[in-house]
Motif scaffolding. Structure first.
Motif, PDB file in Angstrom:
ATOM      1  N   LEU A 192       1.092  -1.455   0.195  1.00  0.00           N
ATOM      2  CA  LEU A 192      -0.256  -0.092   0.185  1.00  0.00           C
ATOM      3  C   LEU A 192       1.608   1.252   0.435  1.00  0.00           C
ATOM      4  O   LEU A 192       0.413   2.132  -0.425  1.00  0.00           O
ATOM      5  CB  LEU A 192      -0.864  -0.108   1.477  1.00  0.00           C
ATOM      6  N   LEU A 193       2.062   1.067   1.139  1.00  0.00           N
ATOM      7  CA  LEU A 193       2.896   2.429   1.011  1.00  0.00           C
ATOM      8  C   LEU A 193       3.754   3.069  -0.393  1.00  0.00           C
ATOM      9  O   LEU A 193       3.571   4.304  -0.824  1.00  0.00           O
ATOM     10  CB  LEU A 193       3.566   2.281   2.342  1.00  0.00           C
ATOM     11  N   ASP A 194       4.015   1.558  -1.456  1.00  0.00           N
ATOM     12  CA  ASP A 194       5.067   1.453  -2.019  1.00  0.00           C
ATOM     13  C   ASP A 194       3.478   2.798  -3.675  1.00  0.00           C
ATOM     14  O   ASP A 194       3.909   3.641  -4.157  1.00  0.00           O
ATOM     15  CB  ASP A 194       5.790   0.451  -3.169  1.00  0.00           C
ATOM     16  N   GLN A 195       2.177   1.963  -3.122  1.00  0.00           N
ATOM     17  CA  GLN A 195       1.250   2.412  -4.580  1.00  0.00           C
ATOM     18  C   GLN A 195       1.188   4.476  -4.145  1.00  0.00           C
ATOM     19  O   GLN A 195       0.743   4.980  -5.416  1.00  0.00           O
ATOM     20  CB  GLN A 195       0.185   1.860  -4.158  1.00  0.00           C
ATOM     21  N   PHE A 196       1.714   4.788  -3.049  1.00  0.00           N
ATOM     22  CA  PHE A 196       1.421   6.497  -2.602  1.00  0.00           C
ATOM     23  C   PHE A 196       2.112   7.051  -3.310  1.00  0.00           C
ATOM     24  O   PHE A 196       2.453   8.214  -3.200  1.00  0.00           O
ATOM     25  CB  PHE A 196       0.982   5.891  -1.659  1.00  0.00           C
ATOM     26  N   PHE A 197       3.654   6.219  -4.006  1.00  0.00           N
ATOM     27  CA  PHE A 197       4.467   6.907  -4.069  1.00  0.00           C
ATOM     28  C   PHE A 197       4.679   6.805  -6.430  1.00  0.00           C
ATOM     29  O   PHE A 197       3.831   6.483  -6.254  1.00  0.00           O
ATOM     30  CB  PHE A 197       6.192   6.547  -3.817  1.00  0.00           C
ATOM     31  N   HIS A 198       5.289   8.075  -6.419  1.00  0.00           N
ATOM     32  CA  HIS A 198       4.923   8.520  -7.858  1.00  0.00           C
ATOM     33  C   HIS A 198       6.187   7.677  -8.449  1.00  0.00           C
ATOM     34  O   HIS A 198       6.868   7.144  -7.676  1.00  0.00           O
ATOM     35  CB  HIS A 198       4.775   9.946  -7.867  1.00  0.00           C
ATOM     36  N   PHE A 199       6.152   8.596  -9.570  1.00  0.00           N
ATOM     37  CA  PHE A 199       7.446   7.472 -10.556  1.00  0.00           C
ATOM     38  C   PHE A 199       8.736   8.589 -10.858  1.00  0.00           C
ATOM     39  O   PHE A 199       8.780   9.442 -11.618  1.00  0.00           O
ATOM     40  CB  PHE A 199       6.711   7.212 -12.122  1.00  0.00           C
ATOM     41  N   THR A 200       9.224   8.902  -9.119  1.00  0.00           N
ATOM     42  CA  THR A 200       9.964   9.503  -8.980  1.00  0.00           C
ATOM     43  C   THR A 200      11.527   9.237  -9.169  1.00  0.00           C
ATOM     44  O   THR A 200      11.304   8.206  -8.017  1.00  0.00           O
ATOM     45  CB  THR A 200       9.388  10.452  -7.455  1.00  0.00           C
ATOM     46  N   TYR A 201      12.480   9.409  -9.134  1.00  0.00           N
ATOM     47  CA  TYR A 201      13.920   8.686  -8.614  1.00  0.00           C
ATOM     48  C   TYR A 201      14.005   9.770  -8.245  1.00  0.00           C
ATOM     49  O   TYR A 201      14.201  10.865  -8.504  1.00  0.00           O
ATOM     50  CB  TYR A 201      14.502   8.941 -10.393  1.00  0.00           C
ATOM     51  N   VAL A 202      15.651   9.232  -6.781  1.00  0.00           N
ATOM     52  CA  VAL A 202      15.597  10.131  -5.925  1.00  0.00           C
ATOM     53  C   VAL A 202      17.365   9.576  -5.505  1.00  0.00           C
ATOM     54  O   VAL A 202      17.802   8.851  -6.762  1.00  0.00           O
ATOM     55  CB  VAL A 202      15.625   8.846  -4.530  1.00  0.00           C
TER      56      VAL A 202
END
Length: 478
Positions: free
Chosen positions: A32-42
């Protein structure tokens, strides 16, 4: 003095896991927590002094690069989701061992020491980060072949660039997809990569890949299984092209400066302020002043949102659940905690005392460090709670300025690959897209100071750089 970097690409290739991923591990479900992250590179860049020369006295650049690639391949066998690709419905990673991007470049016109002395070194950090984050970029680095759009199934979860200076010093620049894991997981990857590279098998640890999804089961996704993969715009090129809506400024808080801020921040409510609390509170105070200054302070009387602000801090949930989770749990196990401040004008922002802001930070973070509170986000009912909380955050971000802090101070992000510890750890630099605006990573230095990387509106960044009260404790990196 300022400088320009002359760099050339030596090779671009894909590094695959040294051993195939077993069939029973081919699907890594996102939590669930992964799902709320955007397709952003760190981004993350490590700078190292030259390794010792070979016995005949020559540089061992080629041997060093081969050594890093070989150990990286072995590490990917342990962290196999990073070598896979997202599925079309965005619910999982297909651990198909397609591999990660590895680019080798050379800096032609300067040594590491010369670069580190350059007044514009922060602006140049983006040159040490790979652009190769799509499957169709595995050969060459030609921007003309880039997609105007891409799909999630083409994203490479991890890209590494090794850049060798003409003195033999080198930089390891990485970008990892936040949709797949957080900074704790990345630190664990680095620790294992270094352990494998140096042959310290006792320091190699196994990751836990099933814990996150068991505690935070995913919610139903918008995309039903079997649909075409969602089309995305490619990540912004601002790291290298200079386009974007904000700019990076880096400031050093020495151990002495942090000690002084801790003494100033002591109050009845917070008698023991932490290093991160005081640095965050101090930056928050002066960032609010910068906003009020650039927004024309009289407007604050009629538009309170200009002078109202909040900060969020990424809280690592692993040690705070009941029972605590291992740091080896892979994925995104972080949540943003919030603290608020409201002011009427520039004068009120300047008059906010550091102890008050530190108290607000302590109180804002407190619930998110409580196991009972965090349990509300777990289990089958967690999706509704998390969805409501994320909506609240979005509504807040749309109405007031929110500074998004993330502290890497307690993470193992300074690996020794056998050549010594990095001499400098950097985030990114130059002009970035507005999607990064108000992000503030805090990175611990080797002598236990803190470098704060502020990604701000350019005008606000300029105000900070000329604010004598701010510069009394914060030293500009360049």
């Amino acid at each position: 003095m300022e400088m320009e970097l002359e760099m050339e690409t030596i090779s671009t290739e894909i590094i695959k896991p040294s051993t195939p991923t077993p069939s029973q591990l081919k699907t890594f479900k996102l939590s669930l927590l992964d799902q709320f992250f955007h397709f952003t590179y760190v981004p993350h860049v490590l700078f190292y002094n030259p390794p010792p020369p070979l016995e005949n006295g020559t540089k061992n650049d080629q041997k060093m690069t081969s050594y890093l690639k070989d150990s990286l391949s072995k590490t990917l066998s342990l962290f196999y989701p990073l070598a896979g690709r997202l599925t079309m419905d965005e619910s999982s990673i297909d651990c198909n061992d397609k591999g990660i991007s590895f680019v080798e470049t050379r800096v032609l016109n300067c040594s590491l020491s010369t670069f580190l002395e350059a007044s514009n070194r922060v602006d140049l950090i983006g040159r040490f980060l790979s652009e190769t984050i799509y499957d169709d970029q595995t050969i060459g680095n030609n921007n003309n072949n880039r997609h105007e759009t891409t799909t999630v199934t083409e994203l490479v979860p991890l890209a590494i660039q090794v850049s060798i200076f003409n003195c033999g010093g080198f930089a390891i620049g990485s970008q990892w997809l936040h949709k797949v894991c957080d900074a704790v997981s990345w630190g664990n990857f680095l620790k294992n990569w270094a352990a494998i590279a140096t042959g310290l098998k006792a320091n190699v640890t196994s990751s836990e890949f099933a814990t996150a999804i068991s505690l935070f089961p995913p919610c139903d996704l918008i995309l039903p299984s079997g649909m075409k993969p969602r089309t995305l715009k490619p990540p912004d090129d601002a790291l290298k092209t200079g386009r974007g809506g904000c700019i990076v400024r880096s400031f050093l808080f020495t151990p002495q400066a942090i000690n002084a801020l801790q003494a100033l921040a002591i109050s009845e409510h917070v008698p023991n302020p932490t290093r991160v609390e005081v640095v965050s509170g101090f930056i928050w105070k002066h960032a609010m002043v910068a906003v009020a200054t650039t927004a024309n302070a009289p407007l604050c009387n009629s538009v309170p949102s200009i002078c109202s602000s909040a900060i969020s801090h990424a809280v690592n949930m692993r040690p705070r659940t009941n029972p605590p989770l291992s740091s080896a749990c892979f994925g995104n196990l972080i949540i943003d905690a919030i603290a608020h401040s409201e002011g009427e004008n520039e004068a009120s922002q300047r008059n906010i005392e550091l102890p008050d802001l530190v108290t607000r930070i302590r109180n804002g973070l407190a619930p998110f460090k409580d196991a009972e509170f965090l349990s509300k986000f777990q289990g089958e009912g967690g999706a509704q709670v998390m969805g409501n909380y994320k909506k609240k955050l979005k509504d807040q971000n749309d109405s007031i300025t929110t500074y998004k802090f993330t502290s890497w101070s307690k993470l193992d992000m300074k690996p020794d690959f056998g050549f010594g510890l990095p001499v400098w750890v950097a985030f990114t630099g130059g002009r970035l897209s507005s999607s990064f605006k108000n992000l503030i990573p805090l990175i611990e230095t080797l002598d236990h100071g803190i470098e704060a990387w502020l990604i701000l509106d350019e005008q606000q960044g300029s105000v900070l750089q000329s604010d004598p009260d701010f510069l009394q404790f914060a030293s500009p990196i360049s």
